[in-house]
Write a protein that holds these residues in place. Structure first.
Motif, mmCIF file in Angstrom:
data_model
loop_
_atom_site.group_PDB
_atom_site.id
_atom_site.type_symbol
_atom_site.label_atom_id
_atom_site.label_comp_id
_atom_site.label_asym_id
_atom_site.label_seq_id
_atom_site.Cartn_x
_atom_site.Cartn_y
_atom_site.Cartn_z
ATOM 1 N N MET A 48 0.838 -1.201 0.000
ATOM 2 C CA MET A 48 0.000 0.000 0.000
ATOM 3 C C MET A 48 0.871 1.249 0.000
ATOM 4 N N THR A 49 0.382 2.287 -0.673
ATOM 5 C CA THR A 49 1.107 3.549 -0.665
ATOM 6 C C THR A 49 0.950 4.203 0.711
ATOM 7 N N PRO A 50 1.833 5.168 1.045
ATOM 8 C CA PRO A 50 1.672 5.880 2.323
ATOM 9 C C PRO A 50 0.288 6.510 2.465
ATOM 10 N N LEU A 51 -0.233 7.065 1.371
ATOM 11 C CA LEU A 51 -1.552 7.687 1.441
ATOM 12 C C LEU A 51 -2.653 6.649 1.611
ATOM 13 N N ALA A 52 -2.480 5.458 1.037
ATOM 14 C CA ALA A 52 -3.472 4.395 1.219
ATOM 15 C C ALA A 52 -3.598 4.037 2.690
ATOM 16 N N ASN A 53 -2.495 4.002 3.415
ATOM 17 C CA ASN A 53 -2.544 3.717 4.850
ATOM 18 C C ASN A 53 -3.279 4.805 5.604
ATOM 19 N N ILE A 54 -3.079 6.064 5.212
ATOM 20 C CA ILE A 54 -3.779 7.179 5.858
ATOM 21 C C ILE A 54 -5.276 7.083 5.595
ATOM 22 N N ILE A 55 -5.642 6.788 4.340
ATOM 23 C CA ILE A 55 -7.058 6.674 3.989
ATOM 24 C C ILE A 55 -7.696 5.509 4.735
ATOM 25 N N ALA A 56 -6.999 4.371 4.791
ATOM 26 C CA ALA A 56 -7.544 3.209 5.495
ATOM 27 C C ALA A 56 -7.782 3.524 6.966
ATOM 28 N N LEU A 99 -4.879 16.156 -3.356
ATOM 29 C CA LEU A 99 -4.448 17.391 -2.698
ATOM 30 C C LEU A 99 -3.930 17.219 -1.278
ATOM 31 N N HIS A 100 -3.748 15.985 -0.798
ATOM 32 C CA HIS A 100 -3.166 15.817 0.534
ATOM 33 C C HIS A 100 -1.833 16.573 0.578
ATOM 34 N N PRO A 101 -1.598 17.393 1.615
ATOM 35 C CA PRO A 101 -0.424 18.278 1.606
ATOM 36 C C PRO A 101 0.919 17.573 1.567
ATOM 37 N N MET A 102 0.999 16.331 2.042
ATOM 38 C CA MET A 102 2.279 15.617 2.034
ATOM 39 C C MET A 102 2.345 14.526 0.968
ATOM 40 N N HIS A 103 1.238 13.807 0.765
ATOM 41 C CA HIS A 103 1.261 12.643 -0.111
ATOM 42 C C HIS A 103 0.314 12.759 -1.308
ATOM 43 N N GLY A 104 -0.359 13.899 -1.467
ATOM 44 C CA GLY A 104 -1.284 14.057 -2.571
ATOM 45 C C GLY A 104 -0.578 14.097 -3.911
ATOM 46 N N TYR A 105 -1.296 13.666 -4.935
ATOM 47 C CA TYR A 105 -0.713 13.529 -6.270
ATOM 48 C C TYR A 105 -0.101 14.837 -6.755
ATOM 49 N N TYR A 106 -0.848 15.943 -6.661
ATOM 50 C CA TYR A 106 -0.349 17.210 -7.180
ATOM 51 C C TYR A 106 0.629 17.889 -6.228
ATOM 52 N N THR A 164 -17.464 7.077 -15.312
ATOM 53 C CA THR A 164 -16.294 7.569 -16.048
ATOM 54 C C THR A 164 -15.110 7.824 -15.117
ATOM 55 N N PHE A 165 -15.223 7.442 -13.863
ATOM 56 C CA PHE A 165 -14.144 7.626 -12.886
ATOM 57 C C PHE A 165 -12.937 6.803 -13.324
ATOM 58 N N GLN A 166 -11.766 7.435 -13.417
ATOM 59 C CA GLN A 166 -10.602 6.733 -13.937
ATOM 60 C C GLN A 166 -9.314 7.259 -13.315
ATOM 61 N N ALA A 167 -8.272 6.464 -13.437
ATOM 62 C CA ALA A 167 -6.940 6.830 -12.961
ATOM 63 C C ALA A 167 -5.946 6.644 -14.091
ATOM 64 N N MET A 168 -4.967 7.567 -14.158
ATOM 65 C CA MET A 168 -3.888 7.462 -15.126
ATOM 66 C C MET A 168 -2.564 7.411 -14.368
ATOM 67 N N ARG A 169 -1.740 6.432 -14.727
ATOM 68 C CA ARG A 169 -0.421 6.271 -14.099
ATOM 69 C C ARG A 169 0.549 5.765 -15.155
ATOM 70 N N HIS A 206 -3.401 2.868 -6.278
ATOM 71 C CA HIS A 206 -2.203 3.638 -5.946
ATOM 72 C C HIS A 206 -2.576 5.065 -5.519
ATOM 73 N N PRO A 207 -3.277 5.219 -4.396
ATOM 74 C CA PRO A 207 -3.678 6.563 -3.958
ATOM 75 C C PRO A 207 -2.473 7.488 -3.806
ATOM 76 N N GLY A 208 -2.574 8.675 -4.383
ATOM 77 C CA GLY A 208 -1.497 9.640 -4.311
ATOM 78 C C GLY A 208 -0.445 9.470 -5.379
ATOM 79 N N GLU A 209 -0.486 8.359 -6.126
ATOM 80 C CA GLU A 209 0.517 8.092 -7.148
ATOM 81 C C GLU A 209 -0.090 7.978 -8.542
ATOM 82 N N ALA A 210 -1.375 8.273 -8.663
ATOM 83 C CA ALA A 210 -2.058 8.236 -9.957
ATOM 84 C C ALA A 210 -2.999 9.433 -10.039
#
Length: 352
Positions: free
Chosen positions: A1-9, A29-36, A238-243, A253-257
Motif C-alpha cells: 500500500m502507498t503511504p496515502l493508502a494507509n492514511i485513507i484506510a 491534494l493531501h499536503p504531504m502525499h497528494g498527487y499534485y 467515467t471515474f478513472q486513474a492514469m499512471r 495507488h492513492p497519491g501516485e495516480a
C-alpha cells in the motif's frame, strides 16, 4: 500500500466509508502525499500529456481567441487574465506570447493563476516569473475577466450513485480487509429515472465554479474558454486513474495516480446562463482548432523547421485522438460578440 493508502484506510476505520469526492480530494491534494503536491505529472516523464504540452499551437490559438474577444469588447484595461489548474504554466506562456498581436493587451493583463499545489506553483513561477497565485476561483477580483481552463474540471471531485431496487445508493470507498474497495451506502431518493445497475455521476463543485466565473464576466466583461474531455448530459461510470500514461485501478495507488472523470458540459452551460452570461454551444476541440486555423499554423511551423508541428496538429484534431474526445465551451457577456469559433446556445441549456 502507498503511504496515502494507509492514511485513507485509517480514516475509514475511524469514521466509516468515504464518498468518491472525499477520496479524490485527499488523493490529489493531501499536503504531504497528494498527487499534485508531490510531483510534476505532465509530459513524457509524467503520467499524462495535455494539449499545451503536445504543441504550442493550442495555447496560441486560445490566446488569439481571447485577444479578439478583448478587442471586440473595447479593450478593457486593466483586466484579469486567469487560468485555473495551470499545470507547468505552459498554456499561459503560450497565450501571453499570442496576445502580443493585440496592441496594449499584454500591458493591460494582470495574470492570475488558481492553483492549490505549492509544488506546481513553484514550477509556474519558474516558467512565467512573477504572477499572482489564488487559492480558488472565488478569489478572482471584480474586474473584466478573460479566462482559459484546460483539463481543470475533469479533476474536480465527483460523487456517484448506483441505481438499486429501492432507490439510488451512493458509491463509497471502504475496506475489504486491509484493501480499499468500492461499496454502496444506504439507498436514497433522487429525482431521476434509471434501470437497476445504472450509474449517475455528479460534480457538485463544477456548476458553482462556472457560476462564479460567469457572474464576473456578466458584470464586468470578459470571456472564458473551457476545454476538457466529456459530453452533454452524460451517464455511466467515467471515474478513472492514469499512471505512467496507462489506465490504472483508481483504488490501487492513492497519491501516485491522477484521478479524473468525464465532464458533463450541460450543467456548466446552464450555470453560466443562470449567472447572466451567454454560454456557447459546445464544439469538438478538433473542429474549433480547425476553425481557428491550426492547420495553416502547423504548416508555417513545419516550414520554419518544427518537425513535430504536423504530428501535434493531428494529435490535437484527429477524431480518433483528442479531436472528438475533448469538447470546448465558451462564455461571454450578454450583448457582446461571440468568442471566435463559437455560437450561442439557446437559453434552454437542456440540449446542445
Amino acid at each position: 500500500m502507498t503511504p496515502l493508502a494507509n492514511i485513507i484506510a485509517a480514516q475509514i476505520r475511524a469514521t466509516g466509508p468515504m464518498t468518491l469526492a472525499d477520496y479524490m480530494d485527499i488523493c490529489l491534494l493531501h499536503p504531504m502525499h497528494g498527487y499534485y503536491a508531490t510531483r510534476d505529472p505532465f509530459g513524457a516523464a509524467g503520467d499524462f500529456t495535455t494539449a499545451p504540452e503536445i504543441s504550442q499551437m493550442f495555447g496560441e490559438l486560445c490566446g488569439l481567441a481571447l485577444a479578439q474577444a478583448w478587442l471586440d469588447q473595447g479593450q478593457p484595461a486593466p483586466f484579469t487574465l486567469a487560468e485555473p489548474g495551470p499545470g507547468r504554466g505552459t498554456l499561459m506562456a503560450d497565450m501571453l506570447r499570442a496576445i502580443r498581436v493585440a496592441p496594449g493587451m499584454s500591458d493591460a493583463a494582470q495574470v492570475a493563476l488558481i492553483e492549490a499545489s505549492a509544488h506546481l506553483r513553484g514550477l509556474q513561477r519558474e516558467k512565467l516569473g512573477r504572477v499572482s497565485h489564488l487559492d480558488a476561483v472565488d478569489d478572482l477580483p471584480a474586474a473584466p475577466l478573460f479566462l482559459m481552463a484546460n483539463e481543470f474540471f475533469d479533476a474536480l471531485p465527483i460523487r456517484q450513485f448506483q441505481r438499486v431496487s429501492d432507490g439510488w445508493a451512493e458509491r463509497v470507498v471502504g475496506l475489504d480487509g486491509d484493501r480499499l474497495s468500492m461499496g454502496l451506502a444506504a439507498p436514497v431518493d433522487l429525482p431521476r429515472e434509471g434501470a437497476v445497475g445504472d450509474i449517475y455521476e455528479t460534480c457538485p463543485s463544477a456548476p458553482a465554479i462556472i457560476g462564479q466565473i460567469a457572474a464576473r464576466i456578466a458584470a464586468h466583461g470578459g470571456a472564458a474558454i473551457i476545454a476538457d474531455y466529456g459530453g452533454w448530459n452524460g451517464s455511466g461510470d467515467t471515474f478513472q486513474a492514469m499512471r505512467n500514461h496507462a489506465f490504472d485501478d483508481p483504488l490501487a495507488h492513492p497519491g501516485e495516480a491522477d484521478l479524473t472523470a468525464h465532464v458533463d458540459f450541460a450543467p456548466l452551460a446552464a450555470a453560466a446562463i443562470s449567472a447572466g452570461a451567454v454560454a456557447a454551444r459546445p464544439v469538438f476541440q478538433g473542429d474549433w482548432l480547425a476553425m481557428m486555423g491550426i492547420k495553416e499554423r502547423a504548416s508555417r511551423l513545419e516550414a520554419a523547421g518544427d518537425k513535430a508541428a504536423m504530428a501535434g496538429y493531428h494529435r490535437l484534431t484527429d477524431p480518433h485522438e483528442m479531436g472528438h474526445l475533448f469538447k470546448m465551451l465558451a462564455i461571454w457577456p450578454q450583448g457582446a460578440a461571440p468568442v471566435p469559433g463559437f455560437t450561442a446556445l439557446d437559453d434552454d441549456a437542456s440540449h446542445a
